[in-house]
Motif scaffolding. Structure first.
Motif, PDB file in Angstrom:
ATOM      1  N   HIS A 128     -19.956 -57.410 -49.097  1.00 31.42           N
ATOM      2  CA  HIS A 128     -19.579 -57.769 -50.667  1.00 31.42           C
ATOM      3  C   HIS A 128     -18.543 -56.735 -51.102  1.00 31.42           C
ATOM      4  CE1 HIS A 128     -19.301 -59.734 -54.347  1.00 31.42           C
ATOM      5  NE2 HIS A 128     -20.077 -58.793 -54.881  1.00 31.42           N
ATOM      6  N   PRO A 129     -17.163 -57.042 -51.270  1.00 30.79           N
ATOM      7  CA  PRO A 129     -16.289 -56.091 -51.886  1.00 30.79           C
ATOM      8  C   PRO A 129     -16.735 -55.465 -52.984  1.00 30.79           C
ATOM      9  CG  PRO A 129     -15.326 -58.044 -50.919  1.00 30.79           C
ATOM     10  CD  PRO A 129     -16.755 -58.404 -51.146  1.00 30.79           C
ATOM     11  N   PHE A 130     -17.835 -56.093 -54.025  1.00 30.78           N
ATOM     12  CA  PHE A 130     -17.827 -55.611 -55.418  1.00 30.78           C
ATOM     13  C   PHE A 130     -19.345 -54.974 -55.449  1.00 30.78           C
ATOM     14  CE2 PHE A 130     -14.763 -58.702 -55.156  1.00 30.78           C
ATOM     15  CZ  PHE A 130     -13.409 -57.868 -55.606  1.00 30.78           C
ATOM     16  N   VAL A 131     -19.991 -54.832 -54.398  1.00 31.69           N
ATOM     17  CA  VAL A 131     -21.380 -54.503 -54.417  1.00 31.69           C
ATOM     18  C   VAL A 131     -21.414 -52.946 -55.518  1.00 31.69           C
ATOM     19  CG1 VAL A 131     -21.224 -53.174 -52.504  1.00 31.69           C
ATOM     20  CG2 VAL A 131     -23.490 -53.521 -53.270  1.00 31.69           C
ATOM     21  N   ASN A 132     -22.611 -53.015 -56.341  1.00 28.48           N
ATOM     22  CA  ASN A 132     -22.535 -51.838 -57.261  1.00 28.48           C
ATOM     23  C   ASN A 132     -23.825 -51.766 -57.757  1.00 28.48           C
ATOM     24  OD1 ASN A 132     -22.563 -52.696 -60.337  1.00 28.48           O
ATOM     25  ND2 ASN A 132     -21.122 -54.251 -59.224  1.00 28.48           N
ATOM     26  N   CYS A 133     -24.477 -50.777 -58.581  1.00 29.01           N
ATOM     27  CA  CYS A 133     -25.739 -50.671 -59.133  1.00 29.01           C
ATOM     28  C   CYS A 133     -25.506 -50.017 -60.327  1.00 29.01           C
ATOM     29  CB  CYS A 133     -26.726 -50.229 -58.282  1.00 29.01           C
ATOM     30  SG  CYS A 133     -26.755 -48.587 -57.845  1.00 29.01           S
ATOM     31  N   THR A 134     -26.684 -49.483 -60.982  1.00 30.39           N
ATOM     32  CA  THR A 134     -26.577 -48.651 -62.081  1.00 30.39           C
ATOM     33  C   THR A 134     -25.854 -47.203 -61.900  1.00 30.39           C
ATOM     34  OG1 THR A 134     -28.604 -49.632 -62.984  1.00 30.39           O
ATOM     35  CG2 THR A 134     -27.951 -47.744 -64.201  1.00 30.39           C
ATOM     36  N   ASN A 135     -26.114 -46.651 -60.608  1.00 35.34           N
ATOM     37  CA  ASN A 135     -25.657 -45.584 -60.051  1.00 35.34           C
ATOM     38  C   ASN A 135     -24.145 -45.421 -59.596  1.00 35.34           C
ATOM     39  OD1 ASN A 135     -28.143 -44.487 -60.655  1.00 35.34           O
ATOM     40  ND2 ASN A 135     -28.923 -45.613 -58.583  1.00 35.34           N
ATOM     41  N   CYS A 136     -23.627 -46.493 -59.838  1.00 35.84           N
ATOM     42  CA  CYS A 136     -22.139 -46.459 -59.204  1.00 35.84           C
ATOM     43  C   CYS A 136     -21.218 -47.841 -59.649  1.00 35.84           C
ATOM     44  CB  CYS A 136     -22.167 -46.607 -57.619  1.00 35.84           C
ATOM     45  SG  CYS A 136     -22.770 -47.876 -56.979  1.00 35.84           S
ATOM     46  N   GLY A 137     -20.082 -47.653 -59.352  1.00 33.80           N
ATOM     47  CA  GLY A 137     -19.319 -48.792 -59.720  1.00 33.80           C
ATOM     48  C   GLY A 137     -18.179 -48.496 -60.908  1.00 33.80           C
ATOM     49  N   PRO A 138     -17.436 -49.592 -61.117  1.00 34.80           N
ATOM     50  CA  PRO A 138     -16.486 -49.441 -62.503  1.00 34.80           C
ATOM     51  C   PRO A 138     -17.267 -49.352 -63.747  1.00 34.80           C
ATOM     52  CG  PRO A 138     -16.499 -51.624 -61.530  1.00 34.80           C
ATOM     53  CD  PRO A 138     -17.484 -50.847 -60.686  1.00 34.80           C
ATOM     54  N   ARG A 139     -16.743 -48.435 -64.664  1.00 37.63           N
ATOM     55  CA  ARG A 139     -17.045 -48.282 -66.113  1.00 37.63           C
ATOM     56  C   ARG A 139     -16.129 -48.335 -66.825  1.00 37.63           C
ATOM     57  NH1 ARG A 139     -21.512 -48.143 -62.959  1.00 37.63           N
ATOM     58  NH2 ARG A 139     -22.829 -47.312 -63.391  1.00 37.63           N
ATOM     59  N   LEU A 319     -11.798 -39.621 -50.147  1.00 37.35           N
ATOM     60  CA  LEU A 319     -12.633 -40.653 -49.291  1.00 37.35           C
ATOM     61  C   LEU A 319     -12.815 -41.863 -50.112  1.00 37.35           C
ATOM     62  CD1 LEU A 319     -15.662 -38.321 -48.239  1.00 37.35           C
ATOM     63  CD2 LEU A 319     -13.267 -38.570 -47.020  1.00 37.35           C
ATOM     64  N   ALA A 320     -12.942 -42.914 -49.384  1.00 37.14           N
ATOM     65  CA  ALA A 320     -13.026 -44.131 -49.640  1.00 37.14           C
ATOM     66  C   ALA A 320     -14.422 -44.091 -50.666  1.00 37.14           C
ATOM     67  CB  ALA A 320     -13.489 -45.412 -48.731  1.00 37.14           C
ATOM     68  N   TYR A 321     -13.878 -44.974 -52.123  1.00 38.61           N
ATOM     69  CA  TYR A 321     -14.815 -44.887 -53.313  1.00 38.61           C
ATOM     70  C   TYR A 321     -15.212 -45.874 -53.501  1.00 38.61           C
ATOM     71  CZ  TYR A 321     -10.329 -44.804 -56.058  1.00 38.61           C
ATOM     72  OH  TYR A 321      -9.221 -45.271 -56.525  1.00 38.61           O
ATOM     73  N   THR A 322     -14.737 -47.297 -52.874  1.00 43.74           N
ATOM     74  CA  THR A 322     -15.320 -48.554 -53.559  1.00 43.74           C
ATOM     75  C   THR A 322     -15.515 -49.247 -52.193  1.00 43.74           C
ATOM     76  OG1 THR A 322     -13.096 -49.649 -53.138  1.00 43.74           O
ATOM     77  CG2 THR A 322     -13.089 -48.387 -55.291  1.00 43.74           C
ATOM     78  N   PRO A 323     -16.483 -50.360 -52.533  1.00 44.62           N
ATOM     79  CA  PRO A 323     -16.648 -51.116 -51.351  1.00 44.62           C
ATOM     80  C   PRO A 323     -15.523 -51.726 -50.632  1.00 44.62           C
ATOM     81  CG  PRO A 323     -17.638 -52.119 -53.060  1.00 44.62           C
ATOM     82  CD  PRO A 323     -17.209 -50.676 -53.484  1.00 44.62           C
ATOM     83  N   LEU A 324     -14.557 -52.130 -51.433  1.00 46.35           N
ATOM     84  CA  LEU A 324     -13.424 -52.661 -50.935  1.00 46.35           C
ATOM     85  C   LEU A 324     -12.476 -51.573 -50.040  1.00 46.35           C
ATOM     86  CD1 LEU A 324     -11.432 -54.890 -50.886  1.00 46.35           C
ATOM     87  CD2 LEU A 324     -10.183 -54.069 -53.110  1.00 46.35           C
ATOM     88  N   HIS A 325     -12.512 -50.432 -50.509  1.00 48.11           N
ATOM     89  CA  HIS A 325     -11.846 -49.519 -49.413  1.00 48.11           C
ATOM     90  C   HIS A 325     -12.575 -49.574 -48.181  1.00 48.11           C
ATOM     91  CE1 HIS A 325     -10.514 -47.202 -53.220  1.00 48.11           C
ATOM     92  NE2 HIS A 325      -9.460 -48.049 -52.901  1.00 48.11           N
TER      93      HIS A 325
END
Length: 771
Positions: A128-139, A319-325
């Motif tokens: 899933h290219p947009f996997v995230n949780c409370t500890n990561c992802g766009p803000r 380094l790749a910093y998103t699941p899409l990368h």
């Protein structure tokens, strides 16, 4: 024995929303057998807890000392309230009452747990290219306003499915109130257009393998990507982007691959793998003999073409910093693709990064062969951050994604103020009380699109922080576009100005928490800055506090002929310094030979008459001049190229004993004459001394000058502050700091904001606020 029960209300301010703070409070309260509730409001996190005094005290201590890793606790205010009884603890809904402010979190790199799910075929978020949780992802880049709730982000466009909604509502789940929560059933989706076949990611990887250029929509804007090991692809991207020789950044999928192309020590590894994931400038490794592409030789899995950073000993690596990368590089079972990608901002040189889909399609139409995009809106553009590592410490070069809009503590209280920064590497900043907030990197203010980006960044920063400026502060240069913007938008508010180099020194003082009454000997070396005498300053020694400064010494003025033309043609500065030193323009000197004969005649006339010349004391221009005198770089494609290549050439060379010395002239301020150094450089060039040795000697001479200035002007209790873009030079800064410390001086340099003009707004706030 009956244990006395107490109830307390706690208001926690800081970066405490969207970072797992409420689940942390919930589990901590449960461990300590406390009852009560926790919720968000516009001030921060509101907690009511009830229980034994010892447990309440332990709870407050954990809040302060051991909050979640992404949280920044600014303050914890406690009030005793009446006991209510009860045994449960619950998480309340967000309210929008109360004063004060809460703070937004920066965008955060993919965490280990989410990466594990991304790679696990049994997990529902596999690939899933947009996997995230409370500890990561766009803000930061998806927030429209605070408090940080889903309806105030671009994720409001996506209704949660039943399973995501359960995770979102479960305090024991790491996705509890993770506002960007999504899955393949309910989240954003990818789209691809261009040559190739298959699903969007497969087609995009196929394009990259074939040597094409891909526009990729990331967290803070579009990137342009190509195979970093493909010389032809890199050269074509450079041509289309009008990049000249300016280095590209490269992205690796993991630390092991990064180690194959650059030298990575422990401090660099921590930065590369940390939550901010900036671009880190590191010494490049040589490619194995004969290797031209990553897939030619598996042992060279991280090879980057020489043309990625021509003439530069360093590579900017992230380094790749998103699941899409990570998916773009490919997971297990995918066809092999490029192991290292050029990953550069999606724009033409000098323009702001593209982030809106329609604008990107227009502005990048002639640059990309294919498009990999998605339908999650980016609300705030944000470039990648850039850092160096010096003596184990971080030296920011560009403070943006992963750092903005984290607050910076101020050592003095400041009225609500907006600082508009400088015209190069612009950032703006707001401050109120004891905190300041710097915007993301905006860019150079000579482009209309950048001015529009400045407008948007300033408005968004005020919205997120709640600061309503009662005054503005700008650079003292009368022609700066940033200062003109401040005057146009001030209304009835006062607009203050701060001298450029004073702001540099105030910024580094503020970073280190110096008090309002403290003074430093500030050494500000950069390329340009407006001086009150109308000259172009840049080699300054100031006795400075926040409230003001006195100019103790400066480099001797030399003529800057043609303004920016001299900046783009370092041979002009070389001839200016040779002329000022009384040296002949002999063609034995590479800089003289590089200047066309007719141009030499014009320059000679300008220098003698002052026609079309501005006097400058710039240390940056002296570095340019020496670079040209010894034949390193005569014409530049990007800012500071001549000095960067001079530094790279000089690393590792042994200077030996030399007579490279600046001389001191009489007067107040004292005049530092570079003529003897230029004469020594010229003599060594004519004697055939290797350019690397001459460069090393020049760096040693400037470092020795820094020490001499401290010995002359710094009292025992006075710190020496180093700032300005020249101190991005790792060789110079490391040697200068070592000499100062070895001679008993306290030296302060930048660690949180850039020494270049990207940190100027921070210094402007302090100089204005303390005045």
């Amino acid at each position: 024995m009956t244990v006395e029960r107490l109830r307390r209300r706690l208001l926690v301010r800081g970066v405490v929303q969207g970072v797992g703070f409420r689940p942390f409070v919930y589990t901590t309260a449960a461990e300590l057998a406390l009852s009560g509730s926790v919720g968000n409001d516009s001030s921060g996190v509101i907690i009511e807890i009830e229980g034994a005094r010892a447990a309440l005290d332990a709870f407050a201590e954990r809040l302060r000392r051991r909050p979640p890793s992404l949280a920044v606790v600014e303050s914890v205010d406690q009030t005793d309230i009446p006991v209510r009884g009860g045994t449960g603890f619950h998480i309340a809904d967000t309210t929008h009452d109360g004063g004060g402010r809460t703070l937004a979190s920066p965008d955060v790199a993919l965490c280990v747990d989410c990466e594990r799910e991304l790679r696990d075929p049994a997990d529902r978020r596999y690939r899933h290219p947009f996997v995230n949780c409370t500890n990561c992802g766009p803000r930061f880049t998806i927030i429209a306003s605070l408090p940080y709730d889903r309806e105030r982000t671009s994720m409001a466009d996506f209704a949660m499915c039943e399973r995501c909604a359960r995770e979102y509502a479960d305090p024991a789940d790491r996705r509890f109130h993770a506002q960007p929560i999504a899955c393949p059933d309910c989240g954003p989706t990818l789209a691809y257009s261009g040559p190739g076949s298959g699903d969007p990611l497969s087609a995009a990887r196929e394009l990259l393998r074939a040597g094409g250029i891909l526009a990729v929509k990331g967290i803070g804007g579009y990137h342009l990507a190509c195979d970093a090991g493909n010389e032809a692809a890199v050269a074509e991207l450079r041509r289309r982007k009008r990049r000249g020789d300016k280095p590209f950044a490269v992205m690796a999928p993991d630390l092991a691959t990064a180690r194959t192309i650059v030298a990575v020590d422990d401090a660099a590894a921590a930065l590369l793998t940390g939550p901010a994931r900036p671009i880190v400038l590191l010494p490049r490794r040589s490619a194995p003999a004969g290797v031209r592409r990553a897939d030619d030789d598996p042992a060279a899995s991280g090879y980057a073409a020489e043309s990625v950073a021509p003439g530069n000993p360093d590579l900017g690596v992230l380094l790749a910093y998103t699941p899409l990368h990570l998916l773009l590089f490919g997971l297990a079972g995918d066809p092999p693709g490029p192991r290292v990608l050029v990953m550069t901002s999606g724009n033409l040189g000098g323009e702001p990064i593209c982030y809106a889909d329609g604008d990107a399609r227009t502005r990048l139409a002639g640059l990309a062969d294919g498009w990999l995009s998605h339908n999650r809106r980016i609300l705030v553009p944000c470039d990648d951050s850039v850092v160096r590592v010096l003596d184990g410490h971080e030296l920011p070069v560009r403070r943006s994604r992963g750092y903005a809009p984290l607050p910076l503590a101020l050592p003095v209280a400041v009225a609500p103020t907006l600082a508009v920064g400088a015209d190069l590497k612009n950032t703006c900043a707001v401050a109120d009380g004891r905190y300041a907030w710097l915007s993301q990197h905006i860019g150079d203010m000579d482009d209309l699109a950048t001015l529009r980006s400045f407008d948007a960044a300033q408005r968004h920063l005020e919205e997120l922080t709640g600061v309503r400026p009662v005054q503005l502060v700008a650079d003292a240069h009368p022609g700066y576009r940033s200062a003109a913007w401040a005057r146009r938008h001030a209304g009835e508010r006062a607009v203050y100005t701060v001298q450029h180099h004073h702001a540099h020194i105030a910024a580094v003082m503020g970073e280190h928490g110096l008090a309002a009454t403290d003074q430093v000997v500030g050494i500000a070396f950069d390329g340009t800055g407006f001086g009150p005498d109308g000259a172009v300053w840049g080699g300054e020694v100031l006795l400075a506090g926040y409230k003001g400064y006195r100019r103790l010494a400066h480099l001797k003025y030399v003529p800057l002929a043609g303004g920016d033309l001299a900046v783009h043609r370092p041979y002009r500065m070389a001839l200016a310094h040779l002329w000022a030193a009384g040296l002949d323009w002999t063609e034995e000197i590479p800089a003289v030979a590089a200047c066309p004969a007719e141009e030499r005649r014009v320059l000679a006339h300008q220098f003698e008459t002052g026609l079309g010349c501005a006097p400058t004391s710039s240390m940056g221009r002296l570095f340019d001049a020496v670079s040209s005198v010894i034949g390193v770089r005569h014409v530049v494609d990007y800012e500071a190229q001549a000095a960067i290549e001079l530094e790279g050439l000089s690393r590792g060379a042994v200077a030996g004993a030399t007579d490279y010395r600046f001389s001191y002239g009489a007067g107040d301020p004292a005049v530092l004459d570079a003529g003897p150094v230029v004469a020594a450089v010229s003599a060594d060039v004519r004697r055939g001394v290797p350019a690397a040795v001459v460069g090393a000697r020049f760096h040693a001479a400037v470092a020795r000058l820094v020490l001499d200035l401290a010995l002359r002007y710094a009292a025992p209790a006075t710190a020496v502050a180093l700032s300005g873009g020249v101190f991005q030079n790792a060789l110079l800064l490391t040697r200068s700091c070592a000499l100062l410390r070895d001679n008993g001086f306290t030296v302060i340099s930048h660690r949180r904001v850039p020494p270049n003009d990207g940190g100027l707004a921070f210094g402007q706030l302090l100089a204005c606020g303390a005045g």
